[in-house]
Design an enzyme around this catalytic site. Structure first.
Site, PDB file in Angstrom:
ATOM      1  N   ASN A  96       0.358  -0.895   0.219  1.00 57.08           N
ATOM      2  CA  ASN A  96       0.236   0.058   0.545  1.00 57.08           C
ATOM      3  C   ASN A  96       0.772   1.301   0.416  1.00 57.08           C
ATOM      4  O   ASN A  96       1.660   1.054   0.499  1.00 57.08           O
ATOM      5  CB  ASN A  96      -1.018  -0.243   1.294  1.00 57.08           C
ATOM      6  CG  ASN A  96      -0.581   0.008   2.767  1.00 57.08           C
ATOM      7  OD1 ASN A  96       0.623   0.293   2.598  1.00 57.08           O
ATOM      8  ND2 ASN A  96      -0.896  -0.590   3.510  1.00 57.08           N
ATOM      9  N   CYS A 139      -7.007  -2.583  -7.558  1.00 58.68           N
ATOM     10  CA  CYS A 139      -6.564  -2.665  -6.188  1.00 58.68           C
ATOM     11  C   CYS A 139      -7.534  -2.078  -4.351  1.00 58.68           C
ATOM     12  O   CYS A 139      -9.029  -3.348  -4.512  1.00 58.68           O
ATOM     13  CB  CYS A 139      -5.554  -1.502  -5.872  1.00 58.68           C
ATOM     14  SG  CYS A 139      -6.431  -0.174  -6.579  1.00 58.68           S
ATOM     15  N   TRP A 186      -7.373   3.757  -7.935  1.00 58.29           N
ATOM     16  CA  TRP A 186      -6.552   5.079  -8.415  1.00 58.29           C
ATOM     17  C   TRP A 186      -5.231   5.042  -8.431  1.00 58.29           C
ATOM     18  O   TRP A 186      -4.419   5.778  -8.425  1.00 58.29           O
ATOM     19  CB  TRP A 186      -7.346   5.710  -8.214  1.00 58.29           C
ATOM     20  CG  TRP A 186      -7.244   6.488  -6.389  1.00 58.29           C
ATOM     21  CD1 TRP A 186      -6.526   6.116  -5.358  1.00 58.29           C
ATOM     22  CD2 TRP A 186      -8.864   6.808  -6.306  1.00 58.29           C
ATOM     23  NE1 TRP A 186      -7.382   6.597  -4.032  1.00 58.29           N
ATOM     24  CE2 TRP A 186      -8.358   6.851  -4.611  1.00 58.29           C
ATOM     25  CE3 TRP A 186      -9.489   6.829  -6.760  1.00 58.29           C
ATOM     26  CZ2 TRP A 186      -9.475   7.281  -3.771  1.00 58.29           C
ATOM     27  CZ3 TRP A 186     -10.845   7.738  -5.879  1.00 58.29           C
ATOM     28  CH2 TRP A 186     -10.704   7.576  -4.683  1.00 58.29           C
TER      29      TRP A 186
END
Length: 577
Positions: free
Chosen positions: A276, A339, A343
């Site tokens: 992330n 995801c 974006w």
């Protein structure tokens, strides 16, 4: 200007650590509304150093020394400037001014919006028409009898972070689109990113489903069925979840998650494992620290590189692109990529896949269009990710930095396949952060429209296009087999290396040596001149006499370019290294 406590300080010493400068220069420091400007005292050179306030990442104030008060400016393009200011009072004023000026609170304070928009009005309006996304879709063969435009998102009604013009499967009705968007995080329903004409397979993108542990949505299942039907040669699609599986599973507890293969009968789910934004932010800081090391030992350098985890993350993104491109080009299977919100990692994976699949995106104009499509129009949050305004530091992350680095890593493996050089990638990187143009401002298309950016600022692309000679790779040849078709990179760990051109400014020698690309450009120019001269010799005038050009008789015709002459002189030392 109200934020500037002192506009001018004399007898300031500056050290540009990023250029390998060893000795400080004395001069005058000026603060303007948009730039910090240093003018050296030396009457012969009067060299000026301009630093855009929006490029300043941090302003540090180490303890005062007997020589004066220090400030360290760390920039977003990884340059570092060390200032020594004689009076502590002046240092405090400059520090306070720079901290505020480098953290604008509203868009109107940014450089690209700080001038009169009525100046060069026509040129500005024309600059925004330079990129035509619909023409690129037409180049792909879209719309067709499989993919069509939809008016569902006109006025951003269904998803406010998506573009207003989108392509969807022909069989996806407005009811299916709206129903699917309600079951997807932020309303980001499946839409077309890239269509591969050779196999009729497509790369689509969306966000995670709001499935939780057992939720399902008939319209969303029909939407994925429609994506599959838009590829006549296949009876399933890949759903690529770019997150680590553990992260995706954790999202189920918040009512989100990933597709259940029992509910979606026509999918094969594939997790990729890109970390992330928080992991990436921390990792980049460590690679910056490695780039700042002064004369590190091999052990320190390799340990720093490994400890950052940066190249492992770059590899994960390239691997995602490779999986998608193989599915589309080799298996002829369409791929839906997501995801969490669709974006960040989704933009990375889709755009790397497009670079691998389509030679057009390996050209200067093509890469511009790709960034315009998969990043700008599809709602990558530029202003949050690159701290254009003073906001939540947890929202900042080097997402597009990683994409540009993936392209650079690929260009190192395939040196003849890309029309552009690393300077082009670094120029884009600088513009993303600098806010000199309106192209990368805002977080989505709707926000840009509401800010009236087309009326108030310029687009960056025409300027980069005008400077394309500077960004051209001399090894590129459009007709080479490596340049054509699908790229198949080797992604074993030893194929990845640190991007010194971006991160490692400290070791740049002074004066800078000519890069191999510059050397090749100069040699190519010289070769062209010699070929022209040879042609002139071979042209025979009436009466049988040839037009002879004696060496030195015509400077323009026969003397190789000055730069090329210097190249020849430096050649030995270059090869020696």
């Amino acid at each position: 200007m109200e934020h500037i406590r002192t506009p001018k300080v004399e007898n300031v010493r500056i050290l540009d650590r990023s250029s390998g400068q060893r000795k400080a220069t004395v001069g005058t420091l000026y603060l303007s509304a948009t730039h910090t400007i240093f003018v050296e005292n030396n009457p012969e050179t009067r060299k000026e150093t301009w630093v855009l306030h929006s490029m300043v990442n941090t302003v540090e104030r180490p303890p005062t020394s007997p020589a004066g008060s220090q400030l360290i400016l760390r920039c977003k393009d990884f340059r570092i400037f060390q200032l020594l200011i004689p009076q502590e009072r002046d240092c405090l004023d400059v520090h306070a001014s720079l901290v505020r000026l480098s953290r604008p609170e509203k868009y109107s304070e940014l450089y690209c919006l700080s001038f009169n928009p009525n100046v060069n009005k026509e040129e500005r309006e024309e600059s925004w028409n330079f990129m035509d996304l619909m023409a690129d879709y037409k180049r792909m063969g879209v719309p067709n009898n499989l993919w069509v435009t939809t008016a569902a998102n006109s006025e951003y009604r269904v998803c406010d972070t998506y573009p207003s013009e989108l392509f969807v499967p022909k069989s996806a009705t407005p009811a299916i689109i709206v129903g699917s968007s309600r079951f997807r995080s932020r309303g980001r329903f499946p839409a077309l990113s890239y269509f591969h004409q050779d196999t009729l397979a497509a790369v689509c993108r969306c966000s995670q489903p709001l499935s939780g542990f057992s939720g399902r949505c008939q319209e969303d299942e029909m939407m994925l069925q429609a994506v599959m039907k838009s590829n006549p040669g296949s009876d399933y699609i890949y759903v690529v979840d770019t997150r680590p599986k553990l992260n995706a599973m954790a999202n189920r507890a918040a009512g989100k998650g990933y597709e259940n293969e029992d509910h979606y009968t026509n999918i094969k789910l594939q997790f990729i494992g890109i970390e992330n934004i928080h992991v990436m932010r921390s990792s980049q800081q460590k690679i910056i620290d490695v780039g700042e090391m002064r004369a590190p030992s091999m052990t320190d350098f390799l340990w720093g590189l490994e400890n950052s985890g940066w190249l492992k993350h770059i590899k994960a993104i390239v691997d995602a692109g490779v999986f998608i491109s193989k599915a589309v080009a080799d298996e002829g299977i369409s791929v839906l990529v997501h995801c969490s919100d669709g974006w960040d990692r989704t933009a990375q994976a889709c755009s790397v896949a497009s670079i691998l699949l389509d030679p057009y995106y390996r050209t200067i104009k093509g890469l511009m269009l790709l960034i315009e499509r998969d990043w700008i129009s599809f709602g990558h949050k530029f202003s949050h990710r690159y701290a254009h305004l003073d906001g939540d530091p947890k929202e900042v992350s080097p997402v597009i930095d990683q994409f540009l680095e993936c392209v650079w890593q690929l260009s190192e493996q395939f040196p003849c396949a890309f029309e552009f050089n690393e300077r082009f990638l670094i120029a884009i990187h600088t513009h993303v952060y600098s806010c000199q143009c309106g192209t990368f401002l805002g977080n989505c298309q709707k926000e840009r429209r509401d800010m009236r950016l087309r009326e108030r600022s310029h687009s960056v692309w025409p300027q980069l296009w005008k400077d394309r000679a500077e960004f051209t790779n001399p090894l590129y040849k459009a007709e080479l087999s490596q340049t054509q078709g699908v790229l198949r990179p080797n992604t074993t760990p030893y194929c990845f290396k640190m991007w010194k051109g971006l991160y490692n400014h400290v070791e740049k020698s002074t004066p800078p040596r000519q890069s191999p690309a510059d050397f090749l450009s100069a040699m190519r120019e010289e070769s062209q001149q010699l070929e022209e001269e040879l042609t002139n010799h071979q042209e025979v005038a009436p009466g049988g006499t040839a037009h002879h050009h004696h060496p030195g008789s015509n400077q323009e015709d026969s003397s190789p370019d000055r730069e090329a002459n210097h190249v020849g002189e430096d050649r030995g030392s270059t090869e020696e290294d």
